[in-house]
Design a protein around this motif. Structure first.
Motif, mmCIF file in Angstrom:
data_model
loop_
_atom_site.group_PDB
_atom_site.id
_atom_site.type_symbol
_atom_site.label_atom_id
_atom_site.label_comp_id
_atom_site.label_asym_id
_atom_site.label_seq_id
_atom_site.Cartn_x
_atom_site.Cartn_y
_atom_site.Cartn_z
ATOM 1 N N TRP A 76 -13.961 49.205 -43.272
ATOM 2 C CA TRP A 76 -13.767 47.968 -44.045
ATOM 3 C C TRP A 76 -12.358 47.941 -44.647
ATOM 4 C CZ3 TRP A 76 -13.103 45.823 -48.959
ATOM 5 C CH2 TRP A 76 -13.711 44.593 -49.220
ATOM 6 N N ASP A 77 -11.976 49.064 -45.263
ATOM 7 C CA ASP A 77 -10.638 49.158 -45.872
ATOM 8 C C ASP A 77 -9.540 49.025 -44.824
ATOM 9 O OD1 ASP A 77 -11.680 49.487 -48.386
ATOM 10 O OD2 ASP A 77 -11.474 51.666 -48.408
ATOM 11 N N LEU A 78 -9.727 49.689 -43.684
ATOM 12 C CA LEU A 78 -8.691 49.653 -42.647
ATOM 13 C C LEU A 78 -8.564 48.259 -42.032
ATOM 14 C CD1 LEU A 78 -9.308 53.101 -40.927
ATOM 15 C CD2 LEU A 78 -7.263 52.411 -42.181
ATOM 16 N N ALA A 79 -9.687 47.594 -41.863
ATOM 17 C CA ALA A 79 -9.632 46.227 -41.340
ATOM 18 C C ALA A 79 -8.859 45.334 -42.306
ATOM 19 C CB ALA A 79 -11.043 45.691 -41.121
ATOM 20 N N GLN A 80 -9.119 45.531 -43.585
ATOM 21 C CA GLN A 80 -8.399 44.740 -44.598
ATOM 22 C C GLN A 80 -6.897 45.075 -44.576
ATOM 23 O OE1 GLN A 80 -9.123 45.109 -49.032
ATOM 24 N NE2 GLN A 80 -10.449 43.411 -48.519
ATOM 25 N N GLU A 81 -6.602 46.356 -44.452
ATOM 26 C CA GLU A 81 -5.198 46.771 -44.395
ATOM 27 C C GLU A 81 -4.496 46.149 -43.192
ATOM 28 O OE1 GLU A 81 -4.077 48.503 -46.915
ATOM 29 O OE2 GLU A 81 -2.043 48.317 -46.098
ATOM 30 N N ALA A 82 -5.220 46.033 -42.090
ATOM 31 C CA ALA A 82 -4.628 45.430 -40.889
ATOM 32 C C ALA A 82 -4.246 43.974 -41.156
ATOM 33 C CB ALA A 82 -5.615 45.520 -39.727
ATOM 34 N N PHE A 83 -5.116 43.252 -41.841
ATOM 35 C CA PHE A 83 -4.796 41.847 -42.131
ATOM 36 C C PHE A 83 -3.623 41.743 -43.116
ATOM 37 C CE2 PHE A 83 -9.133 41.028 -40.507
ATOM 38 C CZ PHE A 83 -8.823 40.002 -39.625
ATOM 39 N N ILE A 84 -3.563 42.651 -44.082
ATOM 40 C CA ILE A 84 -2.432 42.632 -45.025
ATOM 41 C C ILE A 84 -1.122 42.894 -44.275
ATOM 42 C CG2 ILE A 84 -1.379 43.836 -46.994
ATOM 43 C CD1 ILE A 84 -3.737 42.207 -47.868
ATOM 44 N N GLN A 128 -16.182 55.209 -37.474
ATOM 45 C CA GLN A 128 -17.609 55.542 -37.670
ATOM 46 C C GLN A 128 -17.944 55.733 -39.144
ATOM 47 O OE1 GLN A 128 -20.111 56.112 -35.017
ATOM 48 N NE2 GLN A 128 -18.667 54.947 -33.825
ATOM 49 N N ASN A 129 -17.296 54.956 -39.971
ATOM 50 C CA ASN A 129 -17.586 55.015 -41.402
ATOM 51 C C ASN A 129 -17.388 53.605 -41.956
ATOM 52 O OD1 ASN A 129 -16.622 55.122 -44.318
ATOM 53 N ND2 ASN A 129 -17.398 57.189 -44.037
ATOM 54 N N GLU A 130 -18.450 53.062 -42.492
ATOM 55 C CA GLU A 130 -18.446 51.655 -42.874
ATOM 56 C C GLU A 130 -17.376 51.335 -43.922
ATOM 57 O OE1 GLU A 130 -21.776 49.375 -45.129
ATOM 58 O OE2 GLU A 130 -22.416 49.525 -43.045
ATOM 59 N N THR A 131 -17.315 52.159 -44.958
ATOM 60 C CA THR A 131 -16.387 51.871 -46.064
ATOM 61 C C THR A 131 -14.934 51.971 -45.612
ATOM 62 O OG1 THR A 131 -18.004 52.823 -47.564
ATOM 63 C CG2 THR A 131 -15.787 52.500 -48.428
ATOM 64 N N GLU A 132 -14.630 53.034 -44.889
ATOM 65 C CA GLU A 132 -13.239 53.212 -44.471
ATOM 66 C C GLU A 132 -12.852 52.194 -43.401
ATOM 67 O OE1 GLU A 132 -13.641 57.320 -43.734
ATOM 68 O OE2 GLU A 132 -12.783 57.900 -45.635
ATOM 69 N N HIS A 141 -24.581 48.800 -26.628
ATOM 70 C CA HIS A 141 -24.858 49.225 -28.009
ATOM 71 C C HIS A 141 -23.629 49.262 -28.904
ATOM 72 C CE1 HIS A 141 -28.577 50.644 -26.015
ATOM 73 N NE2 HIS A 141 -29.090 50.241 -27.150
ATOM 74 N N LEU A 142 -22.465 49.036 -28.352
ATOM 75 C CA LEU A 142 -21.275 48.959 -29.194
ATOM 76 C C LEU A 142 -20.745 47.526 -29.151
ATOM 77 C CD1 LEU A 142 -21.342 52.087 -29.223
ATOM 78 C CD2 LEU A 142 -18.869 52.023 -29.038
ATOM 79 N N PRO A 143 -21.143 46.719 -30.085
ATOM 80 C CA PRO A 143 -20.731 45.316 -30.052
ATOM 81 C C PRO A 143 -19.238 45.150 -30.292
ATOM 82 C CG PRO A 143 -21.827 45.830 -32.113
ATOM 83 C CD PRO A 143 -21.968 47.044 -31.250
ATOM 84 N N ALA A 144 -18.665 44.181 -29.616
ATOM 85 C CA ALA A 144 -17.234 43.905 -29.805
ATOM 86 C C ALA A 144 -16.985 43.174 -31.112
ATOM 87 C CB ALA A 144 -16.703 43.082 -28.641
ATOM 88 N N GLU A 145 -18.041 42.624 -31.686
ATOM 89 C CA GLU A 145 -17.905 41.916 -32.965
ATOM 90 C C GLU A 145 -19.063 42.331 -33.856
ATOM 91 O OE1 GLU A 145 -17.174 37.797 -32.511
ATOM 92 O OE2 GLU A 145 -16.997 37.419 -34.657
ATOM 93 N N MET A 146 -18.754 42.608 -35.110
ATOM 94 C CA MET A 146 -19.787 43.030 -36.050
ATOM 95 C C MET A 146 -19.670 42.224 -37.338
ATOM 96 S SD MET A 146 -19.442 47.174 -35.573
ATOM 97 C CE MET A 146 -20.605 47.596 -36.879
ATOM 98 N N ALA A 147 -20.794 42.052 -37.990
ATOM 99 C CA ALA A 147 -20.776 41.364 -39.287
ATOM 100 C C ALA A 147 -20.062 42.262 -40.302
ATOM 101 C CB ALA A 147 -22.194 41.086 -39.748
ATOM 102 N N VAL A 148 -19.092 41.688 -40.985
ATOM 103 C CA VAL A 148 -18.354 42.461 -41.991
ATOM 104 C C VAL A 148 -19.174 42.493 -43.281
ATOM 105 C CG1 VAL A 148 -16.227 42.573 -43.346
ATOM 106 C CG2 VAL A 148 -16.164 41.737 -40.993
ATOM 107 N N PRO A 149 -19.467 43.675 -43.791
ATOM 108 C CA PRO A 149 -20.210 43.728 -45.064
ATOM 109 C C PRO A 149 -19.437 43.005 -46.173
ATOM 110 C CG PRO A 149 -20.070 45.905 -44.050
ATOM 111 C CD PRO A 149 -19.149 45.012 -43.277
ATOM 112 N N HIS A 150 -20.143 42.262 -46.970
ATOM 113 C CA HIS A 150 -19.533 41.522 -48.098
ATOM 114 C C HIS A 150 -18.321 40.723 -47.607
ATOM 115 C CE1 HIS A 150 -22.075 44.305 -50.258
ATOM 116 N NE2 HIS A 150 -21.396 45.321 -49.774
ATOM 117 N N ALA A 151 -18.575 39.893 -46.625
ATOM 118 C CA ALA A 151 -17.474 39.204 -45.934
ATOM 119 C C ALA A 151 -16.635 38.337 -46.877
ATOM 120 C CB ALA A 151 -18.037 38.365 -44.789
#
Lengths: 203, 217
Positions: A55-63, A49-53, B53-63
């Motif tokens: 984002w970082d965790l998703a990136q860490e998962a791919f690494i 529930q935090n956009e920045t974190e 309301h909880l999508p399984a896929e979301m647009a990644v910011p600054h993809a």
């Protein structure tokens, strides 16, 4: 990502991309990232529930997936394997936060939080704008999920968002089937309590 | 509070985890129990709301930046790995050849003394290390330790080793422990000129690491 590469995504199978990635082809791995980043990010976002974190965790998962690729067996689905890595990365993060005393989430940590004073549409008052009302409901649901404990939020996301069966959730968490069911029940009860006013008007 | 089996039945029905027989039986219970029917309907509405309301896929910011950062990190990892391999291979090779020398095997592998640092206690009066016990694999090798005030160092002497040829690249070993992080110890191997050749230590996570100097051209 160039448009041509994006077009290739639907044409190249995961197996081909994984084989090329295992051979060191970073462009092939980049295509896998593009293909699955939205789903992995959604999962981390719903849990954190935090956009920045998220984002970082998703990136860490791919690494981590890149590092572990030499050990990936092609007989398993790539996304399932990637999802497990991302889930573990995210849940480890949640556990550390919990140990550090930040385990419970509050509205301040929810970026898409509800505006102060926002309540459900009053009973009997027809919504003038269904899209707005729908968006507000979405915010209410996200805020309610953010208030759940990490364990309860985890099973809700795995079940409701990812659509995993109980056995798959039990294997991923890991825990017993009974624990999965109990957590799902109590997580839903807590959500019901928080969203009671919403569902009184909706039902 | 309901018994667990009743709670489990409700969510198993909701999540479609019941077989046909179980489902029919539970739906008969719902029909006969208005309170259960209301709870089931409320949970189903909630579940539908969450899914909507909880999508399984979301647009990644600054993809694009998301992808490019992954590529940068992968590239950096590969460079680091290549550097590590390049730096370590020659030094480790020379270290291994040094350890395989005939003088060493002839001495019954006693050339290396293993010193157990049971306690290194900095004294408030004099800050030198105190070695409480030591061990050598060969009875022919004795260890002697003392503090050299002039050098302000704790000296470890190995008596009984065969003479190490002077032309060996690695001619000295020191073991040190951090004063600020007592658990952080390192072992340094020096060449004949006193330059460090190989350092073995633990990182902050406790994982063994080593640093090796670049081979001399």
């Amino acid at each position: 990502m160039p448009a041509s590469a994006a077009t290739d995504l639907g044409e190249v199978s995961d197996i081909d991309l994984v084989k090329r990635s295992q051979a060191g082809d970073t462009r092939a791995f980049d295509m896998l990232v593009t293909k699955y980043r939205g789903r992995i990010y959604a999962m981390t976002y719903h849990l954190i529930q935090n956009e920045t974190e998220a984002w970082d965790l998703a990136q860490e998962a791919f690494i981590k997936a890149w590092r572990a690729l030499p050990n990936f067996k092609l007989d398993a689905g790539f996304y399932t394997w990637l999802y497990r890595i991302a889930h573990n990365v995210t849940y480890d993060w949640l556990r550390k936060r919990k140990i550090q005393g930040d385990g419970e989430f509050d509205d301040e940590r929810t970026e898409h939080r509800v505006a102060a004073g926002a309540e459900a549409t009053p009973k009997g008052d027809p919504a003038p704008d269904m899209a707005l009302r729908n968006a507000e409901l979405g915010h209410r649901i996200q805020a309610a999920i953010a208030k759940l404990s990490p364990e309860h939020r985890q099973v809700i996301v795995l079940r409701e968002v990812e659509g995993l069966a109980y056995e798959e959730i039990a294997a991923l968490v890991p825990c017993s089937l009974g624990t999965v069911m109990s957590r799902l029940f109590y997580a839903r009860k807590k959500l019901q309590e928080q969203l009671k006013d919403v569902y009184e008007t909706t039902l | 509070m309901k018994p667990p089996s009743e709670e489990h039945d409700l969510i198993r029905w909701l999540d479609g985890e019941m077989d046909e027989t179980e489902r029919a039986a539970f739906e008969a219970r719902i029909k006969a129990n208005p309170a259960l029917a209301q709870e089931a309907e409320e949970m189903r509405a909630l579940s539908a709301g969450i899914r909507a309301h909880l999508p399984a896929e979301m647009a990644v910011p600054h993809a694009d930046f998301f992808n490019s950062q992954i590529q940068v990190r992968i590239g950096q990892m590969e460079i680091d790995e290549a550097r590590r391999r390049e730096a370590v291979a020659p030094v480790l090779g020379s270290l291994l050849s040094w350890l395989r020398q005939s003088w060493l095997t002839a001495a019954g592998a006693v050339a290396v003394a293993v010193v157990a640092f049971l306690s290194l206690r900095p004294s408030s009066e004099d800050a030198h290390s105190l070695i409480l016990s030591s061990y050598t694999p060969s009875a022919g090798v004795q260890t002697v330790t003392f503090h050299d005030d002039n050098a302000d160092a704790t000296v470890l002497m190995l008596d009984g080793l065969e003479e190490v040829p002077a032309d060996r690249k690695i001619s000295g070993i020191s073991i040190s422990r951090s004063e600020t992080e007592p658990e952080m110890a390192s072992t340094t191997l020096f060449d004949a000129a006193g330059s460090p050749q190989l350092v073995i230590f633990r990182d902050a996570a406790g994982n063994p690491q080593f640093w090796a100097s670049k081979p001399r051209g």
